[in-house]
Scaffold this motif. Structure first.
Motif, PDB file in Angstrom:
ATOM      1  N   ARG A  25      17.814  21.656   2.953  1.00 47.70           N
ATOM      2  CA  ARG A  25      18.944  20.632   2.334  1.00 47.70           C
ATOM      3  C   ARG A  25      20.149  21.485   2.394  1.00 47.70           C
ATOM      4  N   PRO A  80      23.120  20.550   5.548  1.00 46.84           N
ATOM      5  CA  PRO A  80      22.939  19.175   5.920  1.00 46.84           C
ATOM      6  C   PRO A  80      23.176  18.956   7.479  1.00 46.84           C
ATOM      7  N   HIS A  81      24.139  19.719   8.068  1.00 43.14           N
ATOM      8  CA  HIS A  81      24.516  19.569   9.316  1.00 43.14           C
ATOM      9  C   HIS A  81      23.687  19.974  10.431  1.00 43.14           C
ATOM     10  N   ARG A  95      20.209  20.389   9.652  1.00 43.37           N
ATOM     11  CA  ARG A  95      18.625  20.006   9.459  1.00 43.37           C
ATOM     12  C   ARG A  95      17.972  19.320  10.507  1.00 43.37           C
ATOM     13  N   ARG A 101      16.645  13.291  -1.866  1.00 41.59           N
ATOM     14  CA  ARG A 101      17.635  13.658  -0.883  1.00 41.59           C
ATOM     15  C   ARG A 101      17.138  14.083   0.378  1.00 41.59           C
ATOM     16  N   ASP A 102      15.758  14.209   0.511  1.00 41.10           N
ATOM     17  CA  ASP A 102      15.261  14.579   1.472  1.00 41.10           C
ATOM     18  C   ASP A 102      14.901  13.625   2.785  1.00 41.10           C
ATOM     19  N   PHE A 144      22.563  11.952   4.896  1.00 39.89           N
ATOM     20  CA  PHE A 144      23.771  12.647   4.353  1.00 39.89           C
ATOM     21  C   PHE A 144      23.669  12.262   2.723  1.00 39.89           C
ATOM     22  N   THR A 168      28.131  16.646  -5.043  1.00 41.12           N
ATOM     23  CA  THR A 168      27.652  16.936  -3.538  1.00 41.12           C
ATOM     24  C   THR A 168      27.838  15.742  -2.605  1.00 41.12           C
TER      25      THR A 168
END
Length: 491
Positions: free
Chosen positions: A149, A152-153, A155, A477-478, A482, A488
């Protein structure tokens, strides 16, 4: 009229057909069409021996020997990679884990037990190099969800998250399929709105960044807003769906919603996707609950079938294999139904909670999860909540204390769907809004009750919470590309 219409379509096709032939002959368009036919998913699915194939993707595994090099290449079309067998002379030092490659060769039968075919390469080109030392994800290493996490760009480059994205896509289409097959019309509800649908005040205000667009006018509050009124990011599309349901009977929307809720909990996001539906000519909560139950059961069965390999891989690699039993129960067993008052009685009889929830108080996550566990690890409908817990538009029950509202609780997550009968009586609704001092803001909403009002109700499902439950994911969040939460907002 039939002949003229037929001739019209023939003339249009005569115009379009040459263009189609030209487009097929164009290099870029033809290559795009060819790429779709040559995806790894299609190669593995058909397992047909072919002399000339081209594969483009990312190297997910690399094993080198003296006489041969094995690469696992993935293009994101499926969870399984395609094995490429190459002579060492084809692979330079820039062929590394994580790099992007283009491979040309022959699709042959594979001796590898995991797949039927593999590519015997005769040409290999690195399209985008990758430094395996600096690349944050390492080969043959299992990374935690918390670690993934933080990038994010990047994963989507991991097998687990790319599987999640494909499952999410299949789930999206499954929900649309259910609504379309059951007579619902999709509505694109607005993102900008002047209404706080939930009435909780947890809204994001919207104004131009360039202050020169609006000139402050002393004593004129409306003139100081870009839209001449306070404007927010929508917290729900429900009120707009009610507008549309007045002429279409059954409507739904699937889109982003926003809550300025200062919570960093594992079940909360500031931006998430909602599936909302509105049904006219419904008099009872049971009518709404039947649609909710059928929708969840049908879409879950569809996802488990259409994304079978990805679901299996995701559950296995996140240690949530036991979730399959819970999901199968949701897809096959009858949902339980209890009232809010019955839920409070059950909670009072349980001695494990540190504090007792009193009648009139909202249920907490621990209460919701306990109820589903206590009632057999199946989804549970809780109905007839105290009036003070629900928004102004909820229909009052004959007891004048509770309202026709329902929450669907699911194991491990808690509340998944919230719904209610809507107050369709003009005088009752006007009185509530007048008491709250908001009758002017909702004059258009009152008009819906003046001109051909009909009994109706609806519900909203949190899409990310659904995915959380489906996959046994600990943190919401997973399951979103985004994530947006307090503090965040990367990318």
């Amino acid at each position: 009229m039939a002949a003229p219409l037929t001739n019209l379509w023939k003339s249009r096709f005569a115009t379009i057909n040459p263009l189609l032939r030209i487009c097929k002959g164009m290099g870029n368009s033809y290559r795009c069409y060819s790429f779709a036919k040559q995806s790894i998913a299609r190669m593995l699915e058909k397992s047909l021996i072919q002399d000339n194939v081209k594969v483009k993707g990312w190297v997910r595994a690399l094993r080198g020997h003296r006489d041969v090099i094995f690469l696992h290449v993935s293009d994101g079309s499926c969870v399984k990679p395609l094995q490429v067998v190459a002579d060492p002379s084809l692979c330079g030092s820039d062929v590394t884990y994580g790099c992007c490659v283009s491979v040309e060769g022959r699709l042959v039968e594979s001796s590898h037990p995991g797949q039927m075919v593999e590519v015997a390469a005769h040409r290999l080109q690195v399209l985008g190099p990758c430094d395996p030392v600096e690349f944050p994800f390492k080969a043959r290493k299992k990374h935690s969800a918390d670690y993934i996490r933080t990038y994010p760009h990047l994963r989507p480059r991991t097998n687990t998250f790319s599987s999640l994205l494909r499952i999410r896509s299949q789930a999206t289409m499954a929900f649309h399929k259910y609504f379309q097959e059951n007579g619902f019309c999709q509505i694109h509800t607005p993102i900008l709105t002047s209404s706080d649908c939930e009435g909780a005040g947890e809204v994001f205000c919207v104004e131009p960044a360039n202050s020169q667009l609006t000139q402050p006018v002393e004593g004129d509050r409306e003139a100081n807003h870009f839209f001449k009124c306070p404007t927010y990011l929508n917290v729900s599309g429900q009120l707009h769906l009610e507008v549309m349901s007045g002429g279409l009977s059954r409507v739904y929307t699937f889109g982003p919603t926003f809550r300025a809720e200062n919570s960093r909990g594992r079940h909360h996001l500031c931006e998430f996707y909602m599936i909302e539906a509105e049904l006219v000519f419904t008099d009872t909560l049971e009518d709404i609950m039947q649609v909710m139950e059928e929708m969840v059961r049908t879409t879950t069965q569809t996802v488990m079938e259409s994304a079978q390999e990805d679901v299996h891989y995701y559950l296995q690699n996140t240690g949530a294999e036991k979730q399959r039993e819970t999901v199968e129960a949701m897809a096959t067993r009858q949902f339980k139904r209890i009232t809010y008052t019955e839920a409070i009685s059950l909670l009072h009889a349980n001695n494990t909670f540190q504090f007792k929830v009193q009648w009139g108080a909202d249920l907490q996550k621990e209460h919701e999860r306990w109820l589903t566990q206590h009632l057999g690890d199946v989804p549970v409908f809780v109905t007839d909540f105290p009036a003070q817990l629900k928004p102004f538009y909820t229909k009052l029950n004959p007891d004048n204390k509770t309202v026709g509202a329902v929450d669907l609780l699911v194991p491990g997550v808690g509340e998944l769907i919230g719904g209610s009968l809507r107050e369709d009586n003009y005088d009752t609704l006007h009185s509530r809004l007048e008491d709250a001092g908001e009758q002017d803001m909702y004059d258009w909403y009152l008009d819906l009750r003046k001109y051909g009002s009909a009994p109706h109700g609806g519900f909203g499902l949190g899409f990310e919470r659904y995915l959380q439950h489906l996959l046994g994911t600990g943190n919401i969040r997973d399951v979103i590309p985004f994530p947006r939460s307090p503090g965040t907002c990367k990318l």
